[in-house]
Structures are given as C-alpha cells and as structure tokens.
Design a protein around this motif. Structure first.
Motif, PDB file in Angstrom:
ATOM      1  N   ASP A   1      37.763  40.605  34.982  1.00 39.86           N
ATOM      2  CA  ASP A   1      39.206  40.608  34.672  1.00 39.86           C
ATOM      3  C   ASP A   1      39.610  41.219  33.482  1.00 39.86           C
ATOM      4  O   ASP A   1      40.618  41.946  33.254  1.00 39.86           O
ATOM      5  CB  ASP A   1      40.116  39.407  35.072  1.00 39.86           C
TER       6      ASP A   1
ATOM      7  N   GLN B   1      39.286  45.598  41.501  1.00 43.15           N
ATOM      8  CA  GLN B   1      39.922  44.600  41.506  1.00 43.15           C
ATOM      9  C   GLN B   1      40.969  44.528  42.754  1.00 43.15           C
ATOM     10  O   GLN B   1      41.850  45.442  42.365  1.00 43.15           O
ATOM     11  CB  GLN B   1      40.631  44.093  40.378  1.00 43.15           C
ATOM     12  N   VAL B   2      41.221  43.629  43.476  1.00 45.50           N
ATOM     13  CA  VAL B   2      42.202  43.681  44.507  1.00 45.50           C
ATOM     14  C   VAL B   2      43.396  42.582  44.381  1.00 45.50           C
ATOM     15  O   VAL B   2      44.392  42.624  44.865  1.00 45.50           O
ATOM     16  CB  VAL B   2      41.822  43.758  45.919  1.00 45.50           C
ATOM     17  N   TYR B   3      42.933  41.781  43.307  1.00 42.26           N
ATOM     18  CA  TYR B   3      43.770  40.408  43.320  1.00 42.26           C
ATOM     19  C   TYR B   3      43.553  39.929  41.829  1.00 42.26           C
ATOM     20  O   TYR B   3      42.439  39.598  41.507  1.00 42.26           O
ATOM     21  CB  TYR B   3      43.676  39.321  44.228  1.00 42.26           C
TER      22      TYR B   3
ATOM     23  N   SER C   1      45.446  34.005  39.526  1.00 42.58           N
ATOM     24  CA  SER C   1      46.745  33.391  38.806  1.00 42.58           C
ATOM     25  C   SER C   1      46.544  31.993  38.250  1.00 42.58           C
ATOM     26  O   SER C   1      45.047  31.775  38.095  1.00 42.58           O
ATOM     27  CB  SER C   1      47.887  32.834  40.012  1.00 42.58           C
TER      28      SER C   1
ATOM     29  N   ASP D   1      42.083  29.585  42.130  1.00 45.71           N
ATOM     30  CA  ASP D   1      42.824  30.897  42.425  1.00 45.71           C
ATOM     31  C   ASP D   1      42.280  32.143  41.435  1.00 45.71           C
ATOM     32  O   ASP D   1      43.109  32.619  40.653  1.00 45.71           O
ATOM     33  CB  ASP D   1      44.394  30.909  42.326  1.00 45.71           C
TER      34      ASP D   1
ATOM     35  N   PRO E   1      40.543  35.943  40.014  1.00 48.17           N
ATOM     36  CA  PRO E   1      40.709  37.083  40.433  1.00 48.17           C
ATOM     37  C   PRO E   1      39.569  37.332  41.497  1.00 48.17           C
ATOM     38  O   PRO E   1      38.559  36.892  41.538  1.00 48.17           O
ATOM     39  CB  PRO E   1      40.246  37.728  39.073  1.00 48.17           C
TER      40      PRO E   1
ATOM     41  N   PRO F   1      43.486  37.662  52.612  1.00 46.82           N
ATOM     42  CA  PRO F   1      43.939  38.872  51.993  1.00 46.82           C
ATOM     43  C   PRO F   1      45.183  39.052  51.807  1.00 46.82           C
ATOM     44  O   PRO F   1      45.876  40.054  51.323  1.00 46.82           O
ATOM     45  CB  PRO F   1      43.537  40.296  52.725  1.00 46.82           C
TER      46      PRO F   1
ATOM     47  N   ASP G   1      47.580  38.215  49.316  1.00 49.32           N
ATOM     48  CA  ASP G   1      48.087  38.608  48.116  1.00 49.32           C
ATOM     49  C   ASP G   1      47.152  39.627  47.545  1.00 49.32           C
ATOM     50  O   ASP G   1      47.450  40.090  46.311  1.00 49.32           O
ATOM     51  CB  ASP G   1      47.921  37.331  47.049  1.00 49.32           C
ATOM     52  N   TRP G   2      46.330  40.429  48.370  1.00 53.45           N
ATOM     53  CA  TRP G   2      45.489  41.449  47.717  1.00 53.45           C
ATOM     54  C   TRP G   2      46.462  42.628  47.698  1.00 53.45           C
ATOM     55  O   TRP G   2      47.142  42.949  48.652  1.00 53.45           O
ATOM     56  CB  TRP G   2      44.457  41.830  48.557  1.00 53.45           C
ATOM     57  N   ASN G   3      46.104  43.653  46.799  1.00 49.43           N
ATOM     58  CA  ASN G   3      46.536  44.982  46.883  1.00 49.43           C
ATOM     59  C   ASN G   3      45.918  45.896  47.724  1.00 49.43           C
ATOM     60  O   ASN G   3      45.108  46.810  47.171  1.00 49.43           O
ATOM     61  CB  ASN G   3      46.702  45.518  45.240  1.00 49.43           C
TER      62      ASN G   3
ATOM     63  N   LYS H   1      44.883  44.324  55.863  1.00 52.65           N
ATOM     64  CA  LYS H   1      45.112  43.076  56.045  1.00 52.65           C
ATOM     65  C   LYS H   1      44.859  42.357  57.383  1.00 52.65           C
ATOM     66  O   LYS H   1      44.393  41.533  57.701  1.00 52.65           O
ATOM     67  CB  LYS H   1      46.282  42.598  55.292  1.00 52.65           C
TER      68      LYS H   1
END
Length: 751
Positions: free
Chosen positions: A248, A267-269, A272, A277, A279, A441, A443-445, A451
């Motif tokens: 990250d 990186q998809v997430y 937090s 939780d 990355p 997925p 919260d993934w970008n 998803k």
C-alpha cells in the motif's frame, strides 16, 4: 540511415578537398518515419526501440505495436531518427535508446487492443540510478522454442474497428482468453496517447487505469481484473509474497533482465482503519506460457470445433434453453457476444463444456435430424485436456468451465459416484481463490458488472464444494473463516441475462430475457446449501469439537435452528418455484432439482438428530432416535410424495450430476429408518414409505430417456439389493438390529 555498410572502403583521396568532396558524395540520408506498416529490413520506416536494442527484425503488420512488442505486452516506441543520432543531436546511442530520451518529434503509437505503459528511465538500460541486475541465460526470442512463440494471444475486441483480427496481429493461431464484455464501437478510442513519464497505466477499453507506484491508485479509479489484455490477475492473500500494507505504501513492478515488465501489483481496495480490513492487491501477470502448454489448448480447441461442426450454434441454443435456467453460472451475454464474433477467444474448456452438456438434448431440437454424431465424453475429454493447460492462467472463464465439467453424465457402469467430481470441485475452489472470489468485492474499485459476476460464481463454487463433499462424506474444502463474500441477491443473478437485439438470433425467445424463476431458484439453492453447511459443520466433521467447543447442547441448538429454517422453507419460496410447472416453458420452470436438494438437506438434518443409531439407542425410549423417529418418517413420506409427482417429462430436464448423490442419500435414509424401527408399528410405517418410493422408481424406470435412467439407476439398485438380501441377513441375526417382525413384514410385502 547511413550508407554504405560498415567495412566498405571508399577511394583514397588525392587531396583534402577531394576527400571532402568524396565524403559529401557518399553520405546520404533516407527520411524515415515510425507508425506505419513495416517489412523486414525496411529503411523507409524506423524500427521500434525494443527491436533495435535486440538487433532483430521489427515487423509491423498495419500499425504499432510490432509483433515482438505485441507478444510481450511492452510499449512499441521509437525515440527519433538514426540520422539525428549520427550527427549527435541525441544523447542516446542506437542500442541504448530510451523512450524518455525521445526528441519532441518522436512518435509513440499503440493499438488500443494492447496494454501500453510508459517506462521510467531508471528501468531502462541506460538508467544510471538502477543497480545492475543479475545476468541469467535467456532463450533467444528468435528461436521457435522461445517465449516469443509461447504466449496466450490478446483478448481481441469484438468490434472490427477496435483492433486487428488474430490473423493480422499474430502469425500464430489464437488460443483462448478471458470473455470480453458486451460493448459497442464507441467504447474504445481508435488511438491513445501516452501519459506523462511519471505515470504507469494500463489501457483497457479506452480507459486509463493506474497500475504501478506512480501515482498511487486514487479514489474512484475503476479497474478491471478480467479484461486486461493478455494478463491474468492473481489474488494476493494475507500470507502472499509481500505484505499488503507494505504494498500500500510502496508498490513496484517485477522487471526482467531485458527490461520487460513481467508482473505488476494492482490495488483494488486501499483498506481502512477497521480491524481485519487490510488493503487488497492483485498480481497482474503477463500470460506467457511455453509452447508445450499453449499447443494442447490450440489442439483441443481445433478438435472440439471440428467435431461439432456445423452444429455449434445449435448446441449453444440448446444449452441456454435447458441447462442455463437450472444452473446459470455462464455469463450469458458475454459468452454469446464473443461466440458470435470470435469464438476461438472463448477458452476451449468452456466451449467444450457447453457443447457437451447440450449434447444430451440433441433430440429436443427439431432441426437436428438423426442421432447425435458424437458422444458427450469425446467433448468432455478435449475440454478437460485444455483446462489442464488453461489453469496456468486462471480466470473467470475457465472457472465457469470447472463448474460445468462437474455435471457431465456418468458412464452406465457407475453405481457409486466417482471421486473425480470431488477432485474437480477442489480444482474449482482453487481457481476461485486464485481469482480472489472468496473476498467480498463490494468496496473494491472494479466495475459493477465484475462484482456481480464474481459474487455469483463464488456461491456456485460454494454449492459445488458442499454437495460434492456430501457425495463421499468428506469435509468441504471451504470453511467459514476462509471467505467473506456476502450471499448474492436477485440483481447479481440478473446481470448479463437480457440478450441484446443483435444476439437474440442465437437463443430461443424464452432464453433472451431474464426470467425471475431462474434467479430465485439459484438463490434458494444457495440458501439450502448454507443450511446444509451448518448441519455438516456441527455434526459431520472429523473433529467437531474444534469448531463447537460448547458441547452437545450447542450442537442440538444449532440443529434446532436449521430444522426450523427447513420447516418454513416451502412456505417462503415464490410460487414460480413450485414442483408443478405453471406455464408452457418447462425448461425455465424445472424445479425438480431444487426440491430434491431440499429433501436431501432434510435427510442430513434427521441423520444428525437421530444419531447415534445404535442398538442401545433403539432399545431406549428416551433416546433421540426413538423420540424423533416418527417425525423423520413423516418427512420421508413427503419425499415419497414428491417422487410420486415426478413424471417422465421431468426426467428429460437438466438435473445435474449431484442429483444422483442426493437421490441416493434419500433412498438410503429410507432404508436407514426401516432398519432402526423399534417395534412392529414403526416397522410397518417405515416399510410403507419405502414401498411407496420403490413404486415410483419402478414407474420412472420405464423411461426411454437414457440420462433419466442414469439418474435413477444407482438408488434403484440400492433398494433392490437391500431387499434381495434382507431376509437372509435377518435370519442370521441382522447384526443385532432386526427382529422377526421385520422379516415377516418383508415377506408379506410386495417389494
């Protein structure tokens, strides 16, 4: 370009003036450019930097990239004319040229179907800031056995203007790639411009998507894990090669000795501050495989298409009419669109599985005359052969093939379920985990469609793992702590089900629109499977105390909760999931497999409740066996009633391979109840239920439908075998279970 070649001597001058005159006469420059088609040894069009450094031919069919850069997935760039270098206008030599050292007029063009990256100077040969790399022997890129000839071709877009055809882009036959999404010509630009040198980007469908460490992936940036050209995204779990928190803060690419990007971190997430939780990263790998891996895939693909020609479209139509409504794991529109434009881009394993499952419905298509020219196992074998090689680069397309190959019709000789489907299930689980499907997925970008598909496929894997474990009594591969993917909803199943107008000719009208019954049936199968997993986890594990340390009381409470869920289930399902068909589309309302799964779940529940079924428990009026016996018999009477409603027409639908094991489970439990019955009345009740079931089997056994016979034969043999041997077993003592009352009832019965 300069001429003559090195080593050619000119005439000796008689004076300085004459010498200068000769030099002027012999020196000439050819104006060259970069960006058009280029043949071998062309002087009009410059080679790219990569080919110039390697001193190999730079062949461009139509426009950049050249063949070498295309196969390696690297930028196809030219840093300026050689004439400029010869006069000292550039600082880089021909062998050490860098894209970042280009003149203001240098050209950098790439096909939008390729992944283009701007390479930083410190990753180039002339970058002084980079430490020297270890020199390893590498195969020549010009030899047939080199990696240049061992690649998985790019996933070309379906629109003709979006990229070159396979024959234009590569001299080698294409192999399978990930399924392409549905899109039109406006989704992809005809050309792309390289970003500034401090950005590394992947170009997918015309969208710039940050990949590397310059800059960090920003909020709101959407990635794709499936449609990166000639790349595979492998999930990096908590124990992967690099810590996710380190990645990250500092992500770097894996670069080979010759400055080729072999892998990158995506990186998809970002994670937090909440506990657990972290990355989420994927390792984005170039799809480079040796020739001995790519060749079997191409051979299997060609053999499958040759075998089914010209009936491939008919088989696709049959698959989506009869198989897909019961088992909607194939991304319908994505499959149809790619099949309609470049079907060889669909993995051979997936095409072969679709063809094979549709083969058993050959006689349901009026346009197909005569018997099917091939056997299902022929296509199954070829699909399996291709899948073994495809799993070098796992993705959602060959994952769908893993799921379908579990459901091939067994040979007639199999009366006990083969272990191969359990092994296939383990393979599917591994594939899903490599693709990160076990991680939610939400919260993934990544794109919303991805998803939805990932969630649906994970729960299809979950069901396959659970029910194949039941076939052999093995513990499932997936356990509660190994995933956090939330259950799907109706919108997740609805995705990709409505066929656009340009593809509707490929399916029947009923198959062209989303049917709510299809989605609700899948969701109910998931719900029943989750109940079964709770039953297995508390009662059928090798070491249940490790999971439930609170003792037998906790187990009984868990079973009571699952019992109540199963009791309420028939009243909670939609009317479209009733056992009786409600309209003229029988394939869409084939609810038999769902209800068989429900009854198999109840069998597992009551086996756990009645346990232990010992001689002592049979003699003890206060045992769980005696207290719950009549309730269990009542539940099995409901199953006998269900089987009495099944018709020969129902047997001609798709039931799936696991229905055989579920039917065996129910039939054996009826025998179980007859054996453990404690008195004459209990024995009569259990015998009546078993007799009712046996009559249904005899009625259905008269079907002429071969696959229907395969479904019924194993359980019918078990019931017949039991009663053909029961009398002798009782006379010899029955292993402490039976009394003469049981023998008398068998002799007076009509079995």
């Amino acid at each position: 370009m300069h001429s003559p070649p090195n080593g050619e001597a000119g005439p000796e001058p008689e004076s300085d003036a004459a010498s200068a005159s000769v030099a002027r006469r012999r020196k000439f420059t050819i104006q060259s450019s970069f960006g058009q088609a280029r043949e071998r040894r062309s002087r009009k069009n410059r080679p790219c930097d990569a080919c110039r450094r390697r001193k190999t031919a730079c062949v461009i069919t139509d426009q950049p990239p050249c063949r070498f850069c295309e196969t390696r997935g690297i930028p196809c760039l030219s840093s300026g004319t050689l004439a400029d270098r010869g006069t000292g206008s550039t600082a880089a030599s021909g062998d050490n040229a860098s894209p970042d050292a280009a003149s203001p007029h240098s050209v950098a063009v790439s096909s939008p179907a390729d992944s283009v990256r701007q390479v930083r100077p410190d990753f180039m040969v002339n970058g002084a800031s980079r430490p020297p790399v270890t020199s390893w022997p590498t195969p020549s890129h010009d030899s047939p056995g080199s990696s240049q000839y061992a690649f998985s071709p790019v996933n070309a877009p379906s629109h003709p203007s979006a990229g070159r055809t396979p024959s234009q882009g590569s001299p080698h036959p294409p192999t399978q790639a990930a399924l392409a999404p549905a899109f039109n010509g406006g989704d992809r630009a005809n050309s792309v411009n390289l970003p500034p040198p401090d950005t590394i980007a992947t170009f997918t469908k015309g969208n710039i998507e940050g990949m590397g460490i310059w800059p960090a992936n920003g909020p709101g940036r959407i990635h794709t894990l499936e449609d990166n050209v000639n790349k595979t995204a492998n999930y990096m779990g908590p124990a992967a090669e690099q810590d996710t928190h380190v990645l990250d803060s500092f992500r770097y690419m894996i670069v080979s000795e010759i400055d080729e990007i072999d892998a990158d971190y995506l990186q998809v997430y970002p994670g937090s501050s909440r506990p657990n939780d972290p990355p989420v990263h994927f390792l984005l790998l170039e799809n480079e495989v040796p020739e001995y891996t790519s060749r079997p895939k191409m051979e299997a693909s060609a053999a499958i298409e040759e075998r089914v020609y010209p009936y491939g479209p008919n088989l696709v139509r049959l698959y989506f009419k009869y198989v897909h409504p019961v088992y909607p794991v194939v991304s319908k529109v994505r499959f149809l669109r790619l099949y309609n434009t470049a079907k060889e881009k669909i993995p051979a394993s997936l095409r072969g599985a679709v063809y094979a499952l549709a083969t058993v419905f050959w006689n349901r298509d009026p346009s197909l005359k005569g018997p099917c020219p091939w056997e299902q196992h022929e296509l199954h074998t070829k699909a399996q052969s291709s899948l073994r090689c495809e799993l070098e680069n796992p993705n959602l397309a060959n994952l769908q093939a893993c799921l379908l190959l579990i459901h091939m019709a067994p040979p007639w000789t199999d009366t006990v379920e083969t272990p191969s489907i359990w092994i296939l299930s383990a393979q599917a689980v591994s594939n899903a985990q490599m693709s990160g499907l076990h991680h939610d997925p939400a919260d993934w970008n990544i794109a919303p469609w991805e998803k939805k598909l990932r969630k649906k496929l994970w729960w299809a894997i979950y069901m396959a793992d659970c029910w194949t474990s039941v076939c052999h009594g093995n513990p499932p591969h997936i356990y509660r702590e190994s995933f956090d993917t939330t259950p799907p909803d109706i919108e997740d199943i609805r995705f990709d089900e409505d066929v656009p107008e340009d593809l509707k000719h490929m399916v029947d009208p009923d198959s062209s629109v989303f049917q709510p019954a299809v989605g609700e049936r899948f969701l109910e199968m998931v719900r029943i499977t989750m109940i079964v997993r709770d039953i297995i986890d508390c009662s059928f594990l090798i070491n249940p105390g490790a999971r439930h340390p609170h003792g037998p009381d906790h187990v009984l409470r868990t079973l009571a909760v699952q019992k109540e869920k199963l009791r309420q289930w028939p009243n909670q399902i939609s009317p479209c999931l009733a056992t009786r068909r409600i309209n003229s589309a029988p394939a869409i309302h084939n609810n038999g497999p769902l209800h068989l799964m429900y009854h198999a779940a109840k069998v597992l529940l009551y086996r756990a409740i009645l346990s232990p079924a010992t001689k002592a428990a049979r003699a003890d009026p206060n045992s769980s066996l005696r207290r719950n016996f009549h309730e269990a018999v009542g539940e099995m009477q409901q199953f006998a009633n269900f089987m009495d409603e099944v018709t020969e027409g129902d047997l001609q639908g798709f039931w799936g391979r696991l229905a055989r094991s579920q039917l065996i489970l129910c039939g054996n439990f009826m025998i179980h109840l007859f054996i453990v019955a404690s008195g004459p009345e209990d024995i009569k009740v259990a015998h009546h239920v078993l007799l009712s079931f046996h009559h249904s089997l005899q009625r259905l056994a008269s079907t002429q439908y071969y696959v229907g016979k395969l479904l019924l034969r194993p359980v019918a043999l078990r019931v017949d075998s039991f009663f053909s041997q029961a009398g002798e077993i009782i006379r010899r003592g029955g292993h402490g279970y039976w009394q003469l009352d049981s023998l008398k009832i068998i002799q007076d019965g009509t079995l």
